[in-house]
Design a protein around this motif. Sequence first.
Motif, PDB file in Angstrom:
ATOM      1  N   ASP A  55       0.808  -1.216   0.000  1.00 46.57           N
ATOM      2  CA  ASP A  55       0.000   0.000   0.000  1.00 46.57           C
ATOM      3  C   ASP A  55       0.845   1.271   0.000  1.00 46.57           C
ATOM      4  N   ARG A  56       1.972   1.244   0.693  1.00 44.84           N
ATOM      5  CA  ARG A  56       2.792   2.443   0.834  1.00 44.84           C
ATOM      6  C   ARG A  56       4.051   2.345  -0.012  1.00 44.84           C
ATOM      7  N   GLY A  57       4.480   3.481  -0.499  1.00 42.94           N
ATOM      8  CA  GLY A  57       5.657   3.514  -1.344  1.00 42.94           C
ATOM      9  C   GLY A  57       6.935   3.387  -0.539  1.00 42.94           C
ATOM     10  N   PRO A  58       8.020   2.980  -1.208  1.00 38.61           N
ATOM     11  CA  PRO A  58       9.307   2.828  -0.537  1.00 38.61           C
ATOM     12  C   PRO A  58      10.042   4.156  -0.422  1.00 38.61           C
ATOM     13  N   ALA A  59      11.236   4.117   0.146  1.00 40.86           N
ATOM     14  CA  ALA A  59      12.113   5.288   0.208  1.00 40.86           C
ATOM     15  C   ALA A  59      12.506   5.701  -1.214  1.00 40.86           C
ATOM     16  N   PRO A  60      13.008   6.929  -1.401  1.00 38.26           N
ATOM     17  CA  PRO A  60      13.424   7.377  -2.743  1.00 38.26           C
ATOM     18  C   PRO A  60      14.398   6.392  -3.381  1.00 38.26           C
ATOM     19  N   ILE A  61      14.227   6.172  -4.670  1.00 34.06           N
ATOM     20  CA  ILE A  61      15.003   5.127  -5.342  1.00 34.06           C
ATOM     21  C   ILE A  61      16.500   5.425  -5.335  1.00 34.06           C
ATOM     22  N   ALA A  62      16.881   6.686  -5.388  1.00 34.72           N
ATOM     23  CA  ALA A  62      18.309   7.021  -5.350  1.00 34.72           C
ATOM     24  C   ALA A  62      18.943   6.554  -4.045  1.00 34.72           C
ATOM     25  N   ASP A  63      18.219   6.698  -2.934  1.00 30.67           N
ATOM     26  CA  ASP A  63      18.734   6.242  -1.643  1.00 30.67           C
ATOM     27  C   ASP A  63      18.828   4.726  -1.595  1.00 30.67           C
ATOM     28  N   ARG A  64      17.839   4.046  -2.183  1.00 37.23           N
ATOM     29  CA  ARG A  64      17.846   2.583  -2.168  1.00 37.23           C
ATOM     30  C   ARG A  64      18.942   2.019  -3.072  1.00 37.23           C
ATOM     31  N   ILE A  65      19.177   2.673  -4.207  1.00 35.83           N
ATOM     32  CA  ILE A  65      20.271   2.260  -5.091  1.00 35.83           C
ATOM     33  C   ILE A  65      21.612   2.413  -4.375  1.00 35.83           C
ATOM     34  N   ALA A  66      21.811   3.550  -3.709  1.00 32.39           N
ATOM     35  CA  ALA A  66      23.066   3.795  -3.000  1.00 32.39           C
ATOM     36  C   ALA A  66      23.284   2.774  -1.894  1.00 32.39           C
TER      37      ALA A  66
END
Length: 203
Positions: A55-66
Amino acid sequence: MERLGHLRPGMRVGLLGGSFDPAHEGHAHITRTALTRFGLDRVVWLVSPGNPLKDRGPAPIADRIAAAKAVMQHPRVIISDYEARTGTRYTAQTVANLRRAHPGVRFVWLMGADNLRQFSQWQDWQQIMETVPIGVLARPGVRMKARCGKAARIYSTARWAASDARGLALADAPAWCFINLPMSDASSTQIRKSGRWRHGPRD
């Protein structure tokens, strides 16, 4: 057609998709195991924009990639935002796009046993099963439930023995192989709830 770098015809390439919110040692352990047990040349982490089943979105993708790059430092592992760049939301579409962009590459979709248990809830899950071999890596507490799930039951005759796992990438779909071994108990949910992931709980 959007391509992934460093992939050549004839390569055996595992695809590990997920939100990686955050990436952790459990993901890394699955990846190292997959490289060895399935005889893969590369594994690609497909860091998704979001999980349609959550239901809820994840953290910003740039942070997850890093964070993923910090956790998984391996010369044969590629960390990619392919789905965000191509606008794909569902695994079936991602797999179809990659196969068109990389003819001759032998892709294997990788998943934990918990994902096999709910695989029949995925968009066009049977299309995925009929398109690429699937390597399933066990996680604690879900082994028997996963093997009794809908997808495993329907495709029970397509299951490969673990002893034949190194040939899975060359198999014609449908084909899936369950690797039953001790796994890390680490999970993204536990890490978020512990406060070690600075973006906080998302569940």
